[in-house]
Design a protein around this motif. Structure first.
Motif, PDB file in Angstrom:
ATOM      1  N   ALA A  80       0.828  -1.203   0.000  1.00 47.18           N
ATOM      2  CA  ALA A  80       0.000   0.000   0.000  1.00 47.18           C
ATOM      3  C   ALA A  80       0.862   1.253   0.000  1.00 47.18           C
ATOM      4  O   ALA A  80       2.084   1.218  -0.064  1.00 47.18           O
ATOM      5  N   ASP A  81       0.193   2.338   0.095  1.00 49.53           N
ATOM      6  CA  ASP A  81       0.811   3.664   0.129  1.00 49.53           C
ATOM      7  C   ASP A  81       1.802   3.746   1.295  1.00 49.53           C
ATOM      8  O   ASP A  81       1.484   3.337   2.417  1.00 49.53           O
ATOM      9  N   PRO A  82       2.998   4.264   1.090  1.00 52.14           N
ATOM     10  CA  PRO A  82       3.981   4.367   2.175  1.00 52.14           C
ATOM     11  C   PRO A  82       3.489   5.218   3.337  1.00 52.14           C
ATOM     12  O   PRO A  82       3.807   4.944   4.495  1.00 52.14           O
ATOM     13  N   GLN A  83       2.707   6.222   3.042  1.00 50.27           N
ATOM     14  CA  GLN A  83       2.184   7.075   4.109  1.00 50.27           C
ATOM     15  C   GLN A  83       1.198   6.294   4.982  1.00 50.27           C
ATOM     16  O   GLN A  83       1.234   6.390   6.206  1.00 50.27           O
ATOM     17  N   ALA A  84       0.347   5.478   4.370  1.00 50.37           N
ATOM     18  CA  ALA A  84      -0.596   4.644   5.125  1.00 50.37           C
ATOM     19  C   ALA A  84       0.159   3.609   5.945  1.00 50.37           C
ATOM     20  O   ALA A  84      -0.209   3.314   7.098  1.00 50.37           O
ATOM     21  N   ARG A  85       1.221   3.034   5.388  1.00 55.94           N
ATOM     22  CA  ARG A  85       2.033   2.049   6.109  1.00 55.94           C
ATOM     23  C   ARG A  85       2.687   2.695   7.323  1.00 55.94           C
ATOM     24  O   ARG A  85       2.739   2.089   8.401  1.00 55.94           O
ATOM     25  N   ASP A  86       3.170   3.916   7.191  1.00 58.51           N
ATOM     26  CA  ASP A  86       3.769   4.616   8.325  1.00 58.51           C
ATOM     27  C   ASP A  86       2.748   4.868   9.433  1.00 58.51           C
ATOM     28  O   ASP A  86       3.064   4.731  10.618  1.00 58.51           O
ATOM     29  N   ILE A  87       1.537   5.230   9.041  1.00 54.37           N
ATOM     30  CA  ILE A  87       0.482   5.461  10.035  1.00 54.37           C
ATOM     31  C   ILE A  87       0.151   4.165  10.761  1.00 54.37           C
ATOM     32  O   ILE A  87       0.003   4.142  11.988  1.00 54.37           O
ATOM     33  N   MET A  88       0.048   3.065  10.023  1.00 61.00           N
ATOM     34  CA  MET A  88      -0.261   1.774  10.657  1.00 61.00           C
ATOM     35  C   MET A  88       0.871   1.323  11.575  1.00 61.00           C
ATOM     36  O   MET A  88       0.610   0.764  12.653  1.00 61.00           O
ATOM     37  N   ASN A  89       2.106   1.544  11.168  1.00 64.08           N
ATOM     38  CA  ASN A  89       3.238   1.200  12.041  1.00 64.08           C
ATOM     39  C   ASN A  89       3.220   2.045  13.306  1.00 64.08           C
ATOM     40  O   ASN A  89       3.530   1.548  14.399  1.00 64.08           O
ATOM     41  N   HIS A  90       2.849   3.313  13.164  1.00 66.07           N
ATOM     42  CA  HIS A  90       2.748   4.181  14.339  1.00 66.07           C
ATOM     43  C   HIS A  90       1.650   3.689  15.280  1.00 66.07           C
ATOM     44  O   HIS A  90       1.845   3.657  16.503  1.00 66.07           O
ATOM     45  N   VAL A  91       0.494   3.320  14.730  1.00 67.60           N
ATOM     46  CA  VAL A  91      -0.611   2.805  15.553  1.00 67.60           C
ATOM     47  C   VAL A  91      -0.191   1.510  16.235  1.00 67.60           C
ATOM     48  O   VAL A  91      -0.462   1.297  17.424  1.00 67.60           O
ATOM     49  N   ALA A  92       0.474   0.624  15.500  1.00 65.16           N
ATOM     50  CA  ALA A  92       0.915  -0.650  16.083  1.00 65.16           C
ATOM     51  C   ALA A  92       1.916  -0.430  17.216  1.00 65.16           C
ATOM     52  O   ALA A  92       1.919  -1.163  18.205  1.00 65.16           O
ATOM     53  N   SER A  93       2.770   0.584  17.096  1.00 59.56           N
ATOM     54  CA  SER A  93       3.771   0.827  18.142  1.00 59.56           C
ATOM     55  C   SER A  93       3.181   1.528  19.363  1.00 59.56           C
ATOM     56  O   SER A  93       3.811   1.528  20.428  1.00 59.56           O
ATOM     57  N   THR A  94       1.989   2.122  19.251  1.00 62.43           N
ATOM     58  CA  THR A  94       1.395   2.807  20.409  1.00 62.43           C
ATOM     59  C   THR A  94       0.594   1.872  21.305  1.00 62.43           C
ATOM     60  O   THR A  94       0.202   2.278  22.399  1.00 62.43           O
ATOM     61  N   ILE A  95       0.334   0.650  20.872  1.00 63.14           N
ATOM     62  CA  ILE A  95      -0.400  -0.303  21.716  1.00 63.14           C
ATOM     63  C   ILE A  95       0.570  -0.840  22.769  1.00 63.14           C
ATOM     64  O   ILE A  95       1.559  -1.494  22.439  1.00 63.14           O
ATOM     65  N   PRO A  96       0.297  -0.580  24.045  1.00 59.04           N
ATOM     66  CA  PRO A  96       1.231  -1.032  25.086  1.00 59.04           C
ATOM     67  C   PRO A  96       1.105  -2.538  25.334  1.00 59.04           C
ATOM     68  O   PRO A  96       0.052  -3.131  25.138  1.00 59.04           O
ATOM     69  N   TYR A  97       2.201  -3.144  25.744  1.00 57.12           N
ATOM     70  CA  TYR A  97       2.192  -4.559  26.100  1.00 57.12           C
ATOM     71  C   TYR A  97       1.938  -4.762  27.587  1.00 57.12           C
ATOM     72  O   TYR A  97       1.626  -5.861  28.013  1.00 57.12           O
ATOM     73  N   GLN A  98       2.080  -3.696  28.357  1.00 59.98           N
ATOM     74  CA  GLN A  98       1.779  -3.731  29.780  1.00 59.98           C
ATOM     75  C   GLN A  98       1.476  -2.315  30.254  1.00 59.98           C
ATOM     76  O   GLN A  98       1.915  -1.352  29.655  1.00 59.98           O
ATOM     77  N   LEU A  99       0.693  -2.222  31.310  1.00 61.37           N
ATOM     78  CA  LEU A  99       0.358  -0.931  31.916  1.00 61.37           C
ATOM     79  C   LEU A  99       0.726  -0.972  33.385  1.00 61.37           C
ATOM     80  O   LEU A  99       0.436  -1.950  34.080  1.00 61.37           O
ATOM     81  N   GLN A 100       1.315   0.093  33.850  1.00 60.40           N
ATOM     82  CA  GLN A 100       1.638   0.233  35.264  1.00 60.40           C
ATOM     83  C   GLN A 100       0.665   1.239  35.859  1.00 60.40           C
ATOM     84  O   GLN A 100       0.701   2.422  35.547  1.00 60.40           O
ATOM     85  N   ILE A 101      -0.244   0.773  36.710  1.00 61.35           N
ATOM     86  CA  ILE A 101      -1.213   1.640  37.371  1.00 61.35           C
ATOM     87  C   ILE A 101      -0.938   1.555  38.866  1.00 61.35           C
ATOM     88  O   ILE A 101      -1.269   0.565  39.515  1.00 61.35           O
ATOM     89  N   GLY A 102      -0.322   2.592  39.366  1.00 60.61           N
ATOM     90  CA  GLY A 102       0.091   2.577  40.769  1.00 60.61           C
ATOM     91  C   GLY A 102       1.136   1.498  40.970  1.00 60.61           C
ATOM     92  O   GLY A 102       2.181   1.490  40.343  1.00 60.61           O
ATOM     93  N   SER A 103       0.847   0.559  41.843  1.00 57.73           N
ATOM     94  CA  SER A 103       1.777  -0.548  42.068  1.00 57.73           C
ATOM     95  C   SER A 103       1.339  -1.810  41.327  1.00 57.73           C
ATOM     96  O   SER A 103       1.925  -2.869  41.525  1.00 57.73           O
ATOM     97  N   HIS A 104       0.311  -1.693  40.503  1.00 60.18           N
ATOM     98  CA  HIS A 104      -0.211  -2.853  39.773  1.00 60.18           C
ATOM     99  C   HIS A 104       0.311  -2.863  38.343  1.00 60.18           C
ATOM    100  O   HIS A 104       0.266  -1.849  37.650  1.00 60.18           O
TER     101      HIS A 104
END
Length: 136
Positions: A80-104
C-alpha cells in the motif's frame, strides 16, 4: 364426629414448640443471623465476581489479539501507500504490552488469569452461599 388431629400433630401444624423458649431460641436466632450474614457476604462476592470475570476476560483477550491484528494489517499493507504504512506502524507501536497503574502491573495474560480467578471465586461463593442458605 369431630375430626381434630391429635395434639402433637396440631402443635406441628400451628408451629408451637415447648423448646422454642429460652436460651435455645436465642442461640438459634444468633445462628440464623450469622448464616444470613455469611449468605449475604458470599452471595454479594459471587455477584461481583460474575459481573467482572467476563469483562476482564474480554479485555485481556482483546488486548492480546489487537497487536497481532494490527501487525497483520501492517504487513499486508506493505504494497500500500507508504504514508498509510507509516500510520499503521505508528498505531501498532502505540499499543502497550503492559500498563503500570500505581503498584499494579497489568498485562493481557494477567487480565485473562484474573478473569478465570474471578470465575473460581464466583463458584466458591455460590457453593458457600448455597450451604449457608441450607443451614439457615
Amino acid at each position: 364426629m369431630d375430626m381434630q388431629p391429635p395434639r402433637h400433630v396440631a402443635d406441628r401444624l400451628i408451629g408451637t414448640r415447648d423448646d422454642a423458649k429460652g436460651p435455645i431460641a436465642v442461640g438459634a436466632l444468633i445462628r440464623t443471623g450469622m448464616w444470613s450474614i455469611s449468605y449475604f457476604a458470599f452471595y454479594f462476592v459471587q455477584q461481583i465476581a460474575e459481573l467482572l470475570a467476563p469483562l476482564l476476560l474480554i479485555l485481556g483477550i482483546g488486548w492480546y489479539i489487537l497487536p497481532h491484528i494490527v501487525g497483520a494489517i501492517t504487513t499486508s499493507a506493505a504494497n500500500a501507500d507508504p504514508q498509510a504504512r507509516d500510520i499503521m506502524n505508528h498505531v501498532a507501536s502505540t499499543i502497550p504490552y503492559q500498563l503500570q497503574i500505581g503498584s499494579h502491573l497489568l498485562t493481557p495474560a494477567s487480565l485473562i488469569f484474573d478473569g478465570f480467578l474471578l470465575m473460581a471465586i464466583a463458584a466458591i461463593g455460590a457453593t458457600i452461599s448455597a450451604l449457608a442458605a441450607r443451614n439457615m
